[in-house]
Motif scaffolding. Structure first.
Motif, PDB file in Angstrom:
ATOM      1  N   ALA A  21       0.829  -1.200   0.000  1.00  0.00           N
ATOM      2  CA  ALA A  21       0.000   0.000   0.000  1.00  0.00           C
ATOM      3  C   ALA A  21       0.868   1.257   0.000  1.00  0.00           C
ATOM      4  CB  ALA A  21      -0.935   0.002   1.209  1.00  0.00           C
ATOM      5  N   PHE A  22       1.901   1.274   0.856  1.00  0.00           N
ATOM      6  CA  PHE A  22       2.757   2.459   0.935  1.00  0.00           C
ATOM      7  C   PHE A  22       3.522   2.672  -0.362  1.00  0.00           C
ATOM      8  CE2 PHE A  22       6.830   4.518   1.767  1.00  0.00           C
ATOM      9  CZ  PHE A  22       6.380   5.709   2.336  1.00  0.00           C
ATOM     10  N   ARG A  23       4.062   1.588  -0.918  1.00  0.00           N
ATOM     11  CA  ARG A  23       4.825   1.738  -2.164  1.00  0.00           C
ATOM     12  C   ARG A  23       3.936   2.266  -3.285  1.00  0.00           C
ATOM     13  NH1 ARG A  23       5.581   1.027  -6.892  1.00  0.00           N
ATOM     14  NH2 ARG A  23       7.531   0.475  -7.942  1.00  0.00           N
ATOM     15  N   THR A  24       2.684   1.794  -3.310  1.00  0.00           N
ATOM     16  CA  THR A  24       1.771   2.217  -4.363  1.00  0.00           C
ATOM     17  C   THR A  24       1.394   3.685  -4.212  1.00  0.00           C
ATOM     18  OG1 THR A  24       0.910  -0.041  -4.482  1.00  0.00           O
ATOM     19  CG2 THR A  24      -0.398   1.685  -5.521  1.00  0.00           C
ATOM     20  N   VAL A  25       1.103   4.108  -2.981  1.00  0.00           N
ATOM     21  CA  VAL A  25       0.778   5.517  -2.745  1.00  0.00           C
ATOM     22  C   VAL A  25       1.975   6.405  -3.074  1.00  0.00           C
ATOM     23  CG1 VAL A  25       0.213   7.229  -0.978  1.00  0.00           C
ATOM     24  CG2 VAL A  25      -0.991   5.052  -1.014  1.00  0.00           C
ATOM     25  N   ALA A  26       3.166   6.025  -2.569  1.00  0.00           N
ATOM     26  CA  ALA A  26       4.370   6.826  -2.824  1.00  0.00           C
ATOM     27  C   ALA A  26       4.655   6.917  -4.319  1.00  0.00           C
ATOM     28  CB  ALA A  26       5.559   6.221  -2.082  1.00  0.00           C
ATOM     29  N   GLU A  60      -3.583 -16.419   1.312  1.00  0.00           N
ATOM     30  CA  GLU A  60      -3.159 -15.244   2.072  1.00  0.00           C
ATOM     31  C   GLU A  60      -2.484 -14.211   1.166  1.00  0.00           C
ATOM     32  OE1 GLU A  60      -0.776 -16.757   5.241  1.00  0.00           O
ATOM     33  OE2 GLU A  60      -2.498 -17.306   6.481  1.00  0.00           O
ATOM     34  N   VAL A  61      -1.699 -14.693   0.197  1.00  0.00           N
ATOM     35  CA  VAL A  61      -1.050 -13.768  -0.743  1.00  0.00           C
ATOM     36  C   VAL A  61      -2.100 -13.027  -1.568  1.00  0.00           C
ATOM     37  CG1 VAL A  61       0.403 -13.633  -2.806  1.00  0.00           C
ATOM     38  CG2 VAL A  61       1.124 -15.037  -0.880  1.00  0.00           C
ATOM     39  N   LEU A  62      -3.094 -13.751  -2.072  1.00  0.00           N
ATOM     40  CA  LEU A  62      -4.147 -13.120  -2.864  1.00  0.00           C
ATOM     41  C   LEU A  62      -4.929 -12.115  -2.027  1.00  0.00           C
ATOM     42  CD1 LEU A  62      -5.451 -16.187  -4.897  1.00  0.00           C
ATOM     43  CD2 LEU A  62      -4.158 -14.243  -5.777  1.00  0.00           C
ATOM     44  N   GLU A  63      -5.198 -12.451  -0.765  1.00  0.00           N
ATOM     45  CA  GLU A  63      -5.874 -11.528   0.132  1.00  0.00           C
ATOM     46  C   GLU A  63      -5.034 -10.268   0.336  1.00  0.00           C
ATOM     47  OE1 GLU A  63      -8.938 -11.795   2.675  1.00  0.00           O
ATOM     48  OE2 GLU A  63      -9.364 -12.271   0.585  1.00  0.00           O
ATOM     49  N   ALA A  64      -3.718 -10.448   0.447  1.00  0.00           N
ATOM     50  CA  ALA A  64      -2.828  -9.296   0.632  1.00  0.00           C
ATOM     51  C   ALA A  64      -2.882  -8.377  -0.582  1.00  0.00           C
ATOM     52  CB  ALA A  64      -1.393  -9.762   0.877  1.00  0.00           C
ATOM     53  N   PHE A  65      -2.821  -8.953  -1.783  1.00  0.00           N
ATOM     54  CA  PHE A  65      -2.904  -8.149  -3.003  1.00  0.00           C
ATOM     55  C   PHE A  65      -4.236  -7.404  -3.056  1.00  0.00           C
ATOM     56  CE2 PHE A  65       0.068 -11.144  -5.616  1.00  0.00           C
ATOM     57  CZ  PHE A  65       1.160 -10.613  -4.957  1.00  0.00           C
ATOM     58  N   TRP A  66      -5.316  -8.132  -2.764  1.00  0.00           N
ATOM     59  CA  TRP A  66      -6.658  -7.539  -2.836  1.00  0.00           C
ATOM     60  C   TRP A  66      -6.769  -6.380  -1.855  1.00  0.00           C
ATOM     61  CZ3 TRP A  66     -11.117  -5.872  -0.876  1.00  0.00           C
ATOM     62  CH2 TRP A  66     -12.263  -5.895  -1.681  1.00  0.00           C
ATOM     63  N   ASP A  67      -6.335  -6.614  -0.626  1.00  0.00           N
ATOM     64  CA  ASP A  67      -6.477  -5.594   0.411  1.00  0.00           C
ATOM     65  C   ASP A  67      -5.660  -4.354   0.070  1.00  0.00           C
ATOM     66  OD1 ASP A  67      -7.561  -4.653   2.787  1.00  0.00           O
ATOM     67  OD2 ASP A  67      -5.879  -5.343   3.992  1.00  0.00           O
ATOM     68  N   ALA A  68      -4.401  -4.552  -0.331  1.00  0.00           N
ATOM     69  CA  ALA A  68      -3.554  -3.414  -0.669  1.00  0.00           C
ATOM     70  C   ALA A  68      -4.134  -2.630  -1.841  1.00  0.00           C
ATOM     71  CB  ALA A  68      -2.140  -3.895  -1.010  1.00  0.00           C
ATOM     72  N   ARG A  86      -7.414  -0.752  -0.730  1.00  0.00           N
ATOM     73  CA  ARG A  86      -7.131   0.344   0.199  1.00  0.00           C
ATOM     74  C   ARG A  86      -6.590   1.553  -0.553  1.00  0.00           C
ATOM     75  NH1 ARG A  86      -3.540  -1.833   5.000  1.00  0.00           N
ATOM     76  NH2 ARG A  86      -3.036   0.373   5.004  1.00  0.00           N
ATOM     77  N   VAL A  87      -5.655   1.301  -1.446  1.00  0.00           N
ATOM     78  CA  VAL A  87      -5.052   2.399  -2.207  1.00  0.00           C
ATOM     79  C   VAL A  87      -6.059   2.976  -3.190  1.00  0.00           C
ATOM     80  CG1 VAL A  87      -3.230   3.031  -3.826  1.00  0.00           C
ATOM     81  CG2 VAL A  87      -2.742   1.467  -1.941  1.00  0.00           C
ATOM     82  N   GLN A  88      -6.832   2.117  -3.835  1.00  0.00           N
ATOM     83  CA  GLN A  88      -7.834   2.579  -4.795  1.00  0.00           C
ATOM     84  C   GLN A  88      -8.814   3.527  -4.120  1.00  0.00           C
ATOM     85  OE1 GLN A  88     -10.513  -0.426  -6.155  1.00  0.00           O
ATOM     86  NE2 GLN A  88     -11.073   0.677  -8.011  1.00  0.00           N
ATOM     87  N   GLN A  89      -9.256   3.175  -2.934  1.00  0.00           N
ATOM     88  CA  GLN A  89     -10.216   4.014  -2.221  1.00  0.00           C
ATOM     89  C   GLN A  89      -9.582   5.340  -1.813  1.00  0.00           C
ATOM     90  OE1 GLN A  89     -11.413   1.410   0.927  1.00  0.00           O
ATOM     91  NE2 GLN A  89     -12.466   0.010  -0.452  1.00  0.00           N
TER      92      GLN A  89
END
Length: 229
Positions: free
Chosen positions: A78-83, A161-169, A172-175
């Protein structure tokens, strides 16, 4: 002793002793003796491991093996994507492409192989999405549950768990960053097509349905990327 080396030795201790999540680690003095390290060095190593979710420090009680969740991965993504977004990079699109590559590579393995219980659960989720679309409520939680249910048929906890991590990140960033209109009826149609394709046993159709779904998401994000240029 180098800080990284000390962290690796504590991790090795957890592995060698086959300690599960929640198990207590040796006390601080015991770790000092076992590792031949100073109190400050042990404390710093434990703090670093806590930041990774490998250990959990409960002040006044001791140190325990952590949950080893993907929370740090989610935070990092999430942080890398926002930055990256604020540096003018197409980081949200890049994260979407990562999800697409993983899901497209997996869905063909599910075609015609999902048990009836999972197909019924997916059918119920699509029906719920259709009701939510008609009522004008958000589809995010139903969407997430659909993808989680779809891939649980692979019986791979780590992958889930990896897919959930991708989805969540991603969401979160999209919103946080993107305000793009979405027709919920289109989202419903795409998820029903994914379900129908998997149920039919047609792996190529299933891949195409996933690609169409992500293609729609990419189209929604493209105006945001173009605006930055």
């Amino acid at each position: 002793m180098a800080a990284r080396d000390l962290q690796e030795r504590i991790k090795k201790l957890i592995v060698d002793q086959r300690l599960p999540s929640g198990a207590p680690l040796p006390t601080e003095p015991e770790l000092m003796r076992l590792l031949g390290a100073s109190r400050n060095s042990v404390r710093e190593a434990l703090k670093a491991l806590q930041a990774m979710g490998i250990v959990e420090i409960r002040h006044g009680f001791g140190t325990y093996v952590g949950s080893m969740s993907f929370a740090p991965l989610i935070e990092g993504l999430a942080f890398r994507t926002v930055a990256g977004h604020y540096r003018g990079e197409d980081s949200l699109l890049q994260l979407l492409e990562l999800r697409e590559a993983v899901e497209t590579g997996l869905v063909s393995r599910l075609a015609g192989r999902l048990p009836e219980a999972d197909l019924a659960a997916l059918e119920a989720l699509v029906a719920r999405m259709e009701r939510e679309a008609a009522e004008g409520t958000g589809l995010a939680e139903s969407d997430r549950a659909f993808h989680a249910t779809l891939y649980r048929g692979l019986d791979n906890v780590l992958l889930g768990e990896v897919l959930e991590a991708f989805w969540d990140a991603f969401h979160r960033v999209q919103q946080d960053l993107v305000e793009v209109a979405q027709d919920p009826r289109t989202t419903c149609r795409q998820h029903r097509e994914i379900l129908d394709a998997v149920r039919s046993g047609d792996s190529l159709r299933a891949e195409r349905a996933i690609r169409d779904h992500f293609g729609h998401l990419r189209t929604r994000l493209t105006p945001v990327a173009a605006a930055k240029g």
